[in-house]
Structures are given as C-alpha cells and as structure tokens.
Design an enzyme around this catalytic site. Structure first.
Site, mmCIF file in Angstrom:
data_model
loop_
_atom_site.group_PDB
_atom_site.id
_atom_site.type_symbol
_atom_site.label_atom_id
_atom_site.label_comp_id
_atom_site.label_asym_id
_atom_site.label_seq_id
_atom_site.Cartn_x
_atom_site.Cartn_y
_atom_site.Cartn_z
ATOM 1 N N GLU A 1 0.940 -1.296 -0.089
ATOM 2 C CA GLU A 1 0.228 -0.139 -0.081
ATOM 3 C C GLU A 1 0.856 1.074 0.012
ATOM 4 O O GLU A 1 1.779 1.289 0.790
ATOM 5 C CB GLU A 1 -0.926 0.012 1.276
ATOM 6 N N CYS B 1 -3.212 7.653 4.863
ATOM 7 C CA CYS B 1 -3.053 7.115 3.752
ATOM 8 C C CYS B 1 -4.388 7.699 2.796
ATOM 9 O O CYS B 1 -4.702 7.699 1.665
ATOM 10 C CB CYS B 1 -2.869 5.692 3.408
#
Length: 536
Positions: free
Chosen positions: A274, A311
């Site tokens: 990620e 994020c």
C-alpha cells in the site's frame, strides 16, 4: 548474536526470533521522540543482519506445515490470545507508543482497540471457515462422452510472510496489525521487520505475540520480529527463499523497491504494497449550494486528523468554480486557521511534508488560500495548508498530483461538469474517491461513477475518506500506485485472501482429503457442491 529467554514490562532493545530474544550485533540505534526532537536514552536497540534473517526465516519454514495443519479452532484461539496479551500490556504500551510517535494517548488507545478488534475479527473468520472456499464437484462416472473425476478445491496458505511495520500506525499497521493478523489467520508464519520510528512499541507487541505462541503451544517459528537497517535488512528478508509473500505499507519508493527485489528472485513472490494516494473529493453543485459551509468544516477536520498522516487523507478537492465553491473555501479556510500545528511522526516525515508543500508553493498558477496556526517552537510540527488552482493548471502540472503526506490539500476549480470528468480521468489509482452529492446531483454522479470505479478501491458519498472500518465489506486498496496489486485489500476480512492459494484434489480417498473437503464435513462448513451452496 546473543540469545536468552526473558520477559520484560519495558523494552530491552532485543529482537524476537522464535522463542528467543536476541540482541543484534550489526550496529545500534535509539528510539526517537519527535515531540521533544531527541533520542530516547533507554534502551539501545541492537540491529540485526543476515544471521538474524536466516534464523527467523528458517524457523518460519519449519513452522509452516505444522502451523497450517492445526485445527481452525486452535488458530482462532491463538489470534485471540495475541489480542489478550496486547491488552495485558496496559498503559505501558500506550506510554511507549506516545513517546515514540508524538500521538495523543486517546488516539493510541483507539488504535489499540482497532488492533485487537481486527485480531478478534480474523479469529471469527477462521472459525467460519468460509475463507477456505471449500468447493466439491462430485465424480460423474457415467457422464458422456467422458466421465468426470471427483474434484475438490480448498485454499491453503502461500507460506511464510514478511510484514513491514508502517510509520503512521504504530499499532494497527505494525507488528500485530492487519497484515500480520491476516497472514496468521491464513495459516502463514510471519516475520516482521519493525519500523525504526517505533522500536520500543514494536518490541513490546512482539513479545506479546511471542508469549501467545508459547501460551498456545505453537511451533516457535510462527512469529519473529527483526530490527535492522531499513533497506539492507528489509531487502534481505524479501529475498530469502523461505518467504512467499510480503505485506507493506509506506512510500511508493519503498514499496517499489521491495517489488523489484521480489521480482528478481529465482522464485518471484507477490508484494502487497500500500503506497501513495491523494483521495480526491468531488463537490457536486447541488450539494455545494445546500451545505458548502458544513462540507468545508468537515473537510478541514478530516484533513488535519492525525496531522494529516493518513493514507486516506483528502489531498484534492474538485468542484465547479463559482460562489458556492467560494463559500466552501471560506469555511474550510476559517476552520483551518484555527487548527493548531501538530507533531509529525518522525523528522523525516516532517521534512518530506515541508518539501512537498514548498514544491506546490513554487508552481505557477497555484495560490495558497489558507494555513493553520504556526508551529512556533514546536519541533517536527506541521501546519495545515490549503491551495487553489484551476483544472488546466492541474492537468499540466505533474507536481500537483503527488501526495503531500500531511495536512495539505489542493482545491481544483473546474469550468464545468465535463471538466470535472476530465480531471477524474487524469487521476492515478487511488485508495478512495469521495462524492459530496444531493438528490439533484445523482444523474451527474452516476456519469462519473464508472470512472471512479476504475480509479479507486472505495467510493464514498457524503462523508470523508479518513477512517477505515475493519469489517467484512471494507476495501482498503486500489489501482496502482495506491497499491501494487489492485485485486486485494489490506483491511477487512478479505485481506486474508492475499496469503492464500487454491489447491484442487482429484480422486483422493476421503481420509487423505483436507477436513474442509471430507464427505462428512467435519468442520461444518458452507460448501459449494456441484454448483449449489450447501449448508452444514
């Protein structure tokens, strides 16, 4: 490499390799307190190297078959034992994590709750057994023109998994975080590389998992925790032939470096990385007309949550220019002006944020329209920043599409809904895309949805992307570069699928079949039998 058995309520500077605690001899490092901008004196952490990687991976390889063969109930109980052991660390864990991250205690207590919650969720996933995808196509010996063999499918774990702790979640995306929980649930031993930003926190949680391994009588190689120089030790871990998959949360540069190492192996392995995302928020006309001020306030709260170190932070706002957008900007600016500067997780993250905002400051046609309160004498503290530009400038300026990891965002003024659509088409892959819509916007939102489905892993309406629920339906993933593999999520029950592969068993005697596929259905699973879902 010095080994001994010990149990401590405070970190000691040692790694956890199987049942042993190990002090690395490849250099040393102290943890760092970003709020005080100084090292934490005790303990000094010994750094590991090739010998520690070899030992941890060898133990994981030895543990793989015995661990995955355990009854599902024992695997589930192990996950719950880890959760109990983490909670048993009490305030010691919170205090250490606060010292190493600068995050407030309430945030860390919530993160601890999420960490143990996802461990317990995966325990239930294991007990349900649905993740095995047990499928049976019975033999058809009389079928013409050719008979069919007895064919049965179930999933097994890939093998030992390397997990890299993330900087921005010292608990929930770290040693016992989602990657570790999903891999252990799948039946895969785990070797974690601790993040240098929270070494003591990592050791405390690593020891809790080590104790849970012992409590449950599992093979010692089910879990190890390594501490070492980032690139050197991390790349050695990914390159080790015992490792069969990698879980990573961090920068695009770091994730792609691990992908290159994994692909260069004699046996390439998957890296579930990620990486970067700017999480666009689309403000549609009717919604802006009805509630521009409320949207602006909510946006400011989302942008500055946790100093913007998520994020899923909303780094881009896209809307049609006009009085209603100006109302949004005024409301967001007023809210941001009252937001205090916040300590960031590390000096490196703070420096990267300062460099990112400076880069945007230098782009022609971009105006800084709002700022948070100044940091003053606070070290490593980020002030919020809001910029504005137009769609044509955005489309011609690659720098404006880069993630600013922190409390900064850009408002993009469009001339029409068609131009909003063009901006959406221009976006890279994202973890999230958000729609602020009212009933009058539904037709245009429907026209945009196919684009967003191609671009993002999670699409929200009338919310904000920060906050990722741990549940069955969550998708925390998306097309590159938000992740290295858009087929999977790193959060939620289906995160377990990253560490599994299907095996088909043809004409095996019933006693040799996995329990999930035996005729008597001893695990009492829902199974797909000859194309029909059959309950136990």
């Amino acid at each position: 490499m010095q080994q001994h058995q010990s149990t401590h309520s405070q970190p000691t500077g040692e790694m956890v390799i199987g049942a042993a605690t190990v002090r690395g001899t490849e250099g040393s490092q102290r943890a760092f307190d970003p709020a005080r901008n100084s090292e934490i004196a005790e303990p000094v952490f010994g750094l590991g190297g090739a010998a520690e990687v070899e030992r941890a991976c060898a133990l994981a390889r030895e543990a793989f078959d015995p661990y995955r063969a355990l009854p599902l109930e024992r695997r589930a109980a192990f996950l719950e034992a880890i959760a109990d052991r983490i909670m048993g660390l009490g305030d010691t864990l919170i205090a250490r994590a606060q010292a190493e991250s600068g995050l407030p205690a309430a945030r860390l207590q919530g993160e601890r709750g999420r960490t143990v919650g996802q461990l317990r969720m995966f325990a239930q996933v294991v007990r349900d057994g649905h993740f095995l995808r047990a499928t049976i196509d019975p033999a058809q010996p009389g079928r013409q023109p050719l008979p069919r063999s007895d064919l049965r499918l179930a999933k097994i774990p890939l093998g030992p998994v390397a997990v890299f702790g993330a900087s921005n979640f010292p608990l929930a995306f770290s040693v016992a975080g989602g990657d570790t929980a999903a891999a252990l649930a799948a039946g895969a031993p785990v070797v974690v590389k601790a993040h240098g930003a929270h070494l003591g926190t990592s050791e405390l949680v690593g020891r809790a998992i080590q104790q849970a391994v012992a409590d449950c009588g599992l093979p010692e190689g089910v879990f190890s925790l390594l501490i070492g120089a980032g690139r050197q030790l991390g790349e050695a871990l990914v390159a080790h032939p015992a490792i069969k998959a990698v879980g990573f949360t961090g920068s695009r540069q770091g994730g792609l470096a691990l992908v290159r190492v994994a692909n260069a192996r004699p046996e390439p392995i998957p890296v579930y990385a990620e990486m970067s995302s700017i999480n666009p928020v689309f403000l549609f006309p009717a919604a802006l007309a009805a509630r521009a001020e409320a949207i602006g306030q909510g946006f400011a709260d989302s942008l500055t949550m946790g100093a913007g170190q998520f994020c899923t932070n909303p780094g881009l706002v896209i809307a049609i220019d006009g009085p209603d957008l100006q109302r949004f900007v005024r409301a967001a600016s007023a809210a941001l002006a009252a937001k205090p500067a916040q300590t960031m997780l590390t000096p490196g993250i703070h420096q990267a944020y300062a460099a990112g905002t400076a880069q945007v400051d230098g782009v022609a046609g971009v105006e800084k329209v709002a700022a948070g309160l100044a940091a003053g004498e606070m070290p490593n503290a980020a002030s919020a920043a809001l910029y504005a530009t137009d769609a044509q400038q955005l489309l011609s300026s690659p720098a404006l599409m880069e993630e600013m990891f922190g409390p900064a965002s850009i408002v993009v003024r469009c001339r029409s809904l068609d131009e909003m659509h063009a901006v959406a088409e221009h976006l890279e892959g994202q973890l999230t895309a958000t729609l602020q819509i009212d009933a009058g916007d539904h037709a245009e939102a429907a026209r945009l949805l196919p684009v967003l489905e191609r671009k993002a892993g999670r699409i929200l309406a009338n919310g904000y992307p920060t906050g990722v629920e741990v549940c069955q339906a969550m998708v925390h993933g998306g097309p590159f570069p938000s992740t290295s593999n858009a087929m999977f999520t790193s959060v939620g029950a289906t995160a377990i699928d990253r560490f599994l592969r299907p095996v088909c068993y043809q004409d095996l005697p019933d006693g040799l079949r996995p329990a999930a596929l035996q005729d008597g259905n001893p695990l009492a699973l829902w199974r797909l039998v000859d194309g029909a879902l059959v309950q136990p």
